[in-house]
Enzyme design. Structure first.
Site, PDB file in Angstrom:
ATOM      1  N   SER A  27      -2.059 -35.008  -9.225  1.00  0.00           N
ATOM      2  CA  SER A  27      -1.265 -35.645 -10.584  1.00  0.00           C
ATOM      3  C   SER A  27       0.246 -35.474 -10.476  1.00  0.00           C
ATOM      4  O   SER A  27       0.531 -34.579  -9.795  1.00  0.00           O
ATOM      5  CB  SER A  27      -1.695 -35.115 -11.799  1.00  0.00           C
ATOM      6  OG  SER A  27      -1.461 -33.984 -12.061  1.00  0.00           O
ATOM      7  N   ASP A  56      -6.985 -31.647 -16.000  1.00  0.00           N
ATOM      8  CA  ASP A  56      -5.378 -31.508 -16.385  1.00  0.00           C
ATOM      9  C   ASP A  56      -5.347 -29.757 -15.960  1.00  0.00           C
ATOM     10  O   ASP A  56      -6.405 -28.861 -16.132  1.00  0.00           O
ATOM     11  CB  ASP A  56      -5.248 -31.332 -17.776  1.00  0.00           C
ATOM     12  CG  ASP A  56      -5.213 -32.874 -18.278  1.00  0.00           C
ATOM     13  OD1 ASP A  56      -4.647 -33.453 -17.502  1.00  0.00           O
ATOM     14  OD2 ASP A  56      -5.507 -33.022 -19.344  1.00  0.00           O
ATOM     15  N   HIS A 103      -6.470 -36.292 -10.118  1.00  0.00           N
ATOM     16  CA  HIS A 103      -7.084 -37.449 -10.518  1.00  0.00           C
ATOM     17  C   HIS A 103      -8.202 -37.684  -9.684  1.00  0.00           C
ATOM     18  O   HIS A 103      -8.114 -38.128  -8.712  1.00  0.00           O
ATOM     19  CB  HIS A 103      -6.012 -38.739 -10.538  1.00  0.00           C
ATOM     20  CG  HIS A 103      -5.219 -38.566 -11.572  1.00  0.00           C
ATOM     21  ND1 HIS A 103      -3.852 -39.151 -11.456  1.00  0.00           N
ATOM     22  CD2 HIS A 103      -4.813 -37.827 -12.719  1.00  0.00           C
ATOM     23  CE1 HIS A 103      -2.896 -39.193 -12.374  1.00  0.00           C
ATOM     24  NE2 HIS A 103      -3.693 -38.167 -13.223  1.00  0.00           N
TER      25      HIS A 103
END
Length: 194
Positions: free
Chosen positions: A133, A105, A140
């Site tokens: 992402s 993230d 990812h």
């Protein structure tokens, strides 16, 4: 002294009105670059575990009904899911068969480069497919490995989610860098993170 920027697709000059982070000179170049980067590995597209998802990441069938990450009757083949216009995009369901996804993230800086903590994971992962992402600032990392339960961990100040079963991942197909179009072994990375 200012240097002129070039479009990442046609290599022509960027318009003077382009924002600092713009990468393409016009929508046509952005669309062509997106088509060129569609590099989803066969190890994923050959499995009938595709869904659509809404803008809020609600899983959907190709017909627009609510789908489930644990009910195979709501999944489809890749070509059918890709052809559907339902929702906001594609998703791939992880069902514990040895495919895993590490979701990094907010790991890309304003220039699109990985932050040091994410680069450490990418270096350890080696030759495996990595995509940008949906948010545009995360990655990812797809591969093979074994994982008992999904986990969210903090690694050197960054957030990593590890998934292998009972989840779907929103797939963009936007390859990161010169990532290979195959899935590598991520078990050593999973073991090191956990």
């Amino acid at each position: 002294m200012t240097t002129s920027r070039c479009c990442e697709h046609c290599e022509g000059p960027m318009p003077i009105t382009a924002r600092r982070h713009a990468r393409f000179c016009e929508p046509r170049c952005r669309a062509a670059a997106a088509r060129r980067r569609q590099t989803i590995p066969t190890e994923l597209t050959s499995r009938p575990r595709w869904i659509r998802h809404s803008a809020r990441k609600v899983p959907l069938t190709i017909g627009g009904s609510v789908a489930s990450s644990t009910d195979p009757s709501t999944w489809s083949r890749y070509r059918d899911a890709a052809a559907s216009s339902e929702g906001a995009g594609l998703g791939f369901v992880l069902d514990g068969d040895g495919l895993v996804c590490l979701d990094l993230d907010h790991c890309l800086d304003a220039d699109g480069d990985p932050m040091p903590w994410a680069q450490t994971i990418l270096d350890a992962a080696g030759d495996t497919w990595v995509e940008v992402s949906r948010s545009g600032d995360g990655l990812h990392v797809w591969g093979r490995g074994a994982l008992q339960h999904g986990r969210r961990i903090t690694f050197n100040g960054g957030s990593v989610e590890l998934y292998a079963d009972g989840r779907y991942i929103a797939v963009t197909g936007r390859a990161f860098g010169d990532t290979p179009r195959r899935l590598g072994d991520l078990q050593h990375v999973i073991d090191a993170l956990l």
